[in-house]
Scaffold this motif. Structure first.
Motif, PDB file in Angstrom:
ATOM      1  N   SER A   1     -36.006  -8.515  44.807  1.00  0.00           N
ATOM      2  CA  SER A   1     -36.059  -7.266  45.779  1.00  0.00           C
ATOM      3  C   SER A   1     -35.393  -6.260  45.757  1.00  0.00           C
ATOM      4  N   ILE A   2     -34.215  -6.607  45.032  1.00  0.00           N
ATOM      5  CA  ILE A   2     -33.141  -5.501  44.903  1.00  0.00           C
ATOM      6  C   ILE A   2     -33.340  -4.060  44.552  1.00  0.00           C
ATOM      7  N   GLY A   3     -33.000  -3.283  45.181  1.00  0.00           N
ATOM      8  CA  GLY A   3     -33.000  -1.876  44.973  1.00  0.00           C
ATOM      9  C   GLY A   3     -34.611  -1.302  45.371  1.00  0.00           C
ATOM     10  N   ILE A   4     -35.564  -2.144  45.756  1.00  0.00           N
ATOM     11  CA  ILE A   4     -36.765  -1.398  46.376  1.00  0.00           C
ATOM     12  C   ILE A   4     -36.931  -1.764  47.765  1.00  0.00           C
ATOM     13  N   SER A   5     -37.813  -0.978  48.413  1.00  0.00           N
ATOM     14  CA  SER A   5     -37.733  -1.154  49.857  1.00  0.00           C
ATOM     15  C   SER A   5     -38.281  -2.732  50.079  1.00  0.00           C
ATOM     16  N   GLU A   6     -38.330  -3.078  51.514  1.00  0.00           N
ATOM     17  CA  GLU A   6     -38.829  -4.399  51.810  1.00  0.00           C
ATOM     18  C   GLU A   6     -40.381  -4.237  51.655  1.00  0.00           C
ATOM     19  N   ALA A   7     -41.048  -3.069  52.049  1.00  0.00           N
ATOM     20  CA  ALA A   7     -42.536  -2.937  51.814  1.00  0.00           C
ATOM     21  C   ALA A   7     -42.756  -2.979  50.427  1.00  0.00           C
ATOM     22  N   ALA A   8     -42.087  -2.395  49.640  1.00  0.00           N
ATOM     23  CA  ALA A   8     -42.486  -2.465  48.019  1.00  0.00           C
ATOM     24  C   ALA A   8     -42.402  -3.874  47.717  1.00  0.00           C
ATOM     25  N   ALA A   9     -41.336  -4.560  48.136  1.00  0.00           N
ATOM     26  CA  ALA A   9     -41.002  -6.197  47.634  1.00  0.00           C
ATOM     27  C   ALA A   9     -42.139  -7.006  48.279  1.00  0.00           C
ATOM     28  N   PHE A  10     -42.678  -6.752  49.370  1.00  0.00           N
ATOM     29  CA  PHE A  10     -43.683  -7.719  50.029  1.00  0.00           C
ATOM     30  C   PHE A  10     -44.811  -6.821  50.509  1.00  0.00           C
ATOM     31  N   PRO A  11     -45.783  -6.636  49.619  1.00  0.00           N
ATOM     32  CA  PRO A  11     -46.949  -6.063  49.921  1.00  0.00           C
ATOM     33  C   PRO A  11     -47.531  -6.395  51.227  1.00  0.00           C
ATOM     34  N   PHE A  12     -47.484  -7.694  51.872  1.00  0.00           N
ATOM     35  CA  PHE A  12     -48.334  -7.910  53.035  1.00  0.00           C
ATOM     36  C   PHE A  12     -47.346  -7.953  54.125  1.00  0.00           C
ATOM     37  N   ILE A  13     -46.267  -7.200  54.114  1.00  0.00           N
ATOM     38  CA  ILE A  13     -45.266  -7.284  55.093  1.00  0.00           C
ATOM     39  C   ILE A  13     -45.776  -6.792  56.451  1.00  0.00           C
ATOM     40  N   ARG A  14     -46.741  -5.658  56.440  1.00  0.00           N
ATOM     41  CA  ARG A  14     -47.022  -5.426  57.821  1.00  0.00           C
ATOM     42  C   ARG A  14     -47.869  -6.397  58.430  1.00  0.00           C
ATOM     43  N   LYS A  15     -48.757  -7.011  57.644  1.00  0.00           N
ATOM     44  CA  LYS A  15     -49.764  -8.117  58.143  1.00  0.00           C
ATOM     45  C   LYS A  15     -48.723  -9.223  58.773  1.00  0.00           C
ATOM     46  N   HIS A  16     -47.658  -9.681  57.965  1.00  0.00           N
ATOM     47  CA  HIS A  16     -46.869 -10.792  58.562  1.00  0.00           C
ATOM     48  C   HIS A  16     -46.012 -10.498  59.510  1.00  0.00           C
ATOM     49  N   ILE A  17     -45.389  -9.212  59.701  1.00  0.00           N
ATOM     50  CA  ILE A  17     -44.608  -8.971  60.767  1.00  0.00           C
ATOM     51  C   ILE A  17     -45.406  -8.899  61.918  1.00  0.00           C
ATOM     52  N   LEU A  18     -46.656  -8.797  62.124  1.00  0.00           N
ATOM     53  CA  LEU A  18     -47.558  -8.577  63.138  1.00  0.00           C
ATOM     54  C   LEU A  18     -48.060 -10.043  63.560  1.00  0.00           C
ATOM     55  N   THR A  19     -47.813 -11.038  62.759  1.00  0.00           N
ATOM     56  CA  THR A  19     -48.300 -12.317  63.052  1.00  0.00           C
ATOM     57  C   THR A  19     -47.397 -12.988  64.270  1.00  0.00           C
ATOM     58  N   PRO A  20     -48.142 -13.291  65.133  1.00  0.00           N
ATOM     59  CA  PRO A  20     -47.239 -14.067  66.286  1.00  0.00           C
ATOM     60  C   PRO A  20     -46.489 -15.256  65.704  1.00  0.00           C
ATOM     61  N   GLY A  21     -45.234 -15.128  65.969  1.00  0.00           N
ATOM     62  CA  GLY A  21     -44.355 -16.341  65.540  1.00  0.00           C
ATOM     63  C   GLY A  21     -43.338 -15.948  64.406  1.00  0.00           C
ATOM     64  N   PHE A  22     -43.913 -14.703  63.815  1.00  0.00           N
ATOM     65  CA  PHE A  22     -42.970 -14.218  62.690  1.00  0.00           C
ATOM     66  C   PHE A  22     -41.458 -14.046  63.051  1.00  0.00           C
ATOM     67  N   PHE A  23     -41.085 -13.432  64.266  1.00  0.00           N
ATOM     68  CA  PHE A  23     -39.792 -13.179  64.731  1.00  0.00           C
ATOM     69  C   PHE A  23     -39.140 -14.396  65.405  1.00  0.00           C
ATOM     70  N   ARG A  24     -40.009 -15.408  66.061  1.00  0.00           N
ATOM     71  CA  ARG A  24     -39.686 -16.305  66.860  1.00  0.00           C
ATOM     72  C   ARG A  24     -38.763 -17.246  65.851  1.00  0.00           C
ATOM     73  N   ASP A  25     -39.034 -17.717  64.666  1.00  0.00           N
ATOM     74  CA  ASP A  25     -38.532 -18.693  64.137  1.00  0.00           C
ATOM     75  C   ASP A  25     -37.831 -18.048  62.708  1.00  0.00           C
ATOM     76  N   ILE A  26     -37.330 -17.093  62.728  1.00  0.00           N
ATOM     77  CA  ILE A  26     -36.722 -16.359  61.784  1.00  0.00           C
ATOM     78  C   ILE A  26     -35.441 -17.421  61.508  1.00  0.00           C
ATOM     79  N   PRO A  27     -34.886 -17.476  60.290  1.00  0.00           N
ATOM     80  CA  PRO A  27     -33.553 -18.492  60.213  1.00  0.00           C
ATOM     81  C   PRO A  27     -32.463 -17.211  60.658  1.00  0.00           C
ATOM     82  N   VAL A  28     -31.284 -18.085  60.960  1.00  0.00           N
ATOM     83  CA  VAL A  28     -29.991 -17.156  61.616  1.00  0.00           C
ATOM     84  C   VAL A  28     -29.224 -16.963  60.271  1.00  0.00           C
ATOM     85  N   ILE A  29     -28.648 -15.824  60.141  1.00  0.00           N
ATOM     86  CA  ILE A  29     -27.763 -15.480  58.877  1.00  0.00           C
ATOM     87  C   ILE A  29     -26.535 -16.453  59.080  1.00  0.00           C
TER      88      ILE A  29
END
Lengths: 171, 171
Positions: free
Chosen positions: A36-64
């Motif tokens: 994914s280096i050097g390309i946008s998140e959307a280019a690296a992950f073609p299903f990103i929009r669907k995934h981001i809109l999935t309930p739960g996506f933001f609730r269990d993201i790991p902590v940095i």
């Protein structure tokens, strides 16, 4: 007391880990961060929009790594605000706040901002992984290294690779 | 282009109408706005916290008269942001955004801010009904008249009684 505005996704929330996991569930393919280096998140992950809109996506993201300890220390020395561009995905709002309450319990609701354009933010220091947010900000700026920004010239922003490094600059 | 930060409750959302309606449902007693003059919202409506936490409370608040037309005109002349102290009530976040989408469809998600303390807001003009938000703001300030602030000296803030009046000042 100086005011710091800290982004969520890509700064305290390991969104790439979640992108990779949701991509694996969708396609069976385990991507690496390196791809994914050097390309946008959307280019690296073609299903990103669907995934981001999935309930739960933001609730269990790991902590940095390291963000909890350093944020806790920063919270005693600065006026700390979490500033997340979240209104593009309204279903993320409650999830993001619940996530903050779970992993950063020392932050109060007073310190949380869910917004769209960050041009409206007034602070002395901003930590973010996106140029679009940092470039309009007049104070001190830290670019949190992530694959999508890794090959870009940071310009006037200070690139940081870890929370330990942020701690060295700000504590 | 000057930036305006506009509050929701008590400025574009008629929260007193909703307080009165929920109080009536709770107690059978129909309060008047006049009874609330000069006292805090919490003093006027003893069940306010319970009501504010009720799902739906923020979703169907009536719109304050004239706010839609004037906001639409302001939106063409200014960089307009809605700034609502909403994180105290996380369940309100999605309701507030859905409400804005319904009644102010000309506003984009980019222009919405749900926050706690408004000290982090950078704008040229602020319209709010609470001194706690206006007093820390360095730009031009309009105090939207509501029963809880009606007897207070507005100080450096310009008190306005209607959206028509805001239009006369700003359009």
């Amino acid at each position: 007391m100086k005011r710091i505005a800290i982004d969520m996704d890509g700064v305290i929330a390991d969104s790439y880990a979640q992108f990779i996991e949701y991509h694996r569930r969708e396609t069976g393919i385990l991507k690496s961060r390196e791809e994914s280096i050097g390309i946008s998140e959307a280019a690296a992950f073609p299903f990103i929009r669907k995934h981001i809109l999935t309930p739960g996506f933001f609730r269990d993201i790991p902590v940095i790594n390291g963000s909890q300890e350093i944020m806790k220390a920063l919270n005693n020395k600065y006026e700390l605000f979490i500033v997340s561009a979240a209104t593009e995905f309204p279903q993320s709002l409650a999830e993001k706040q619940a996530w903050l309450n779970e992993y950063f319990p020392f932050l109060g609701w007073q310190q949380m901002v869910f917004c769209g354009w960050k041009t409206i933010i007034k602070a002395d220091i901003m930590v973010d992984d996106h140029f679009k947010n940092l470039d309009h900000f007049e104070g001190q700026t830290f670019l949190y290294n992530q694959p999508h920004n890794q090959l870009a010239d940071p310009g006037r922003h200070t690139r940081v690779f870890s929370w330990e490094e942020i701690g060295r600059y700000l504590l």
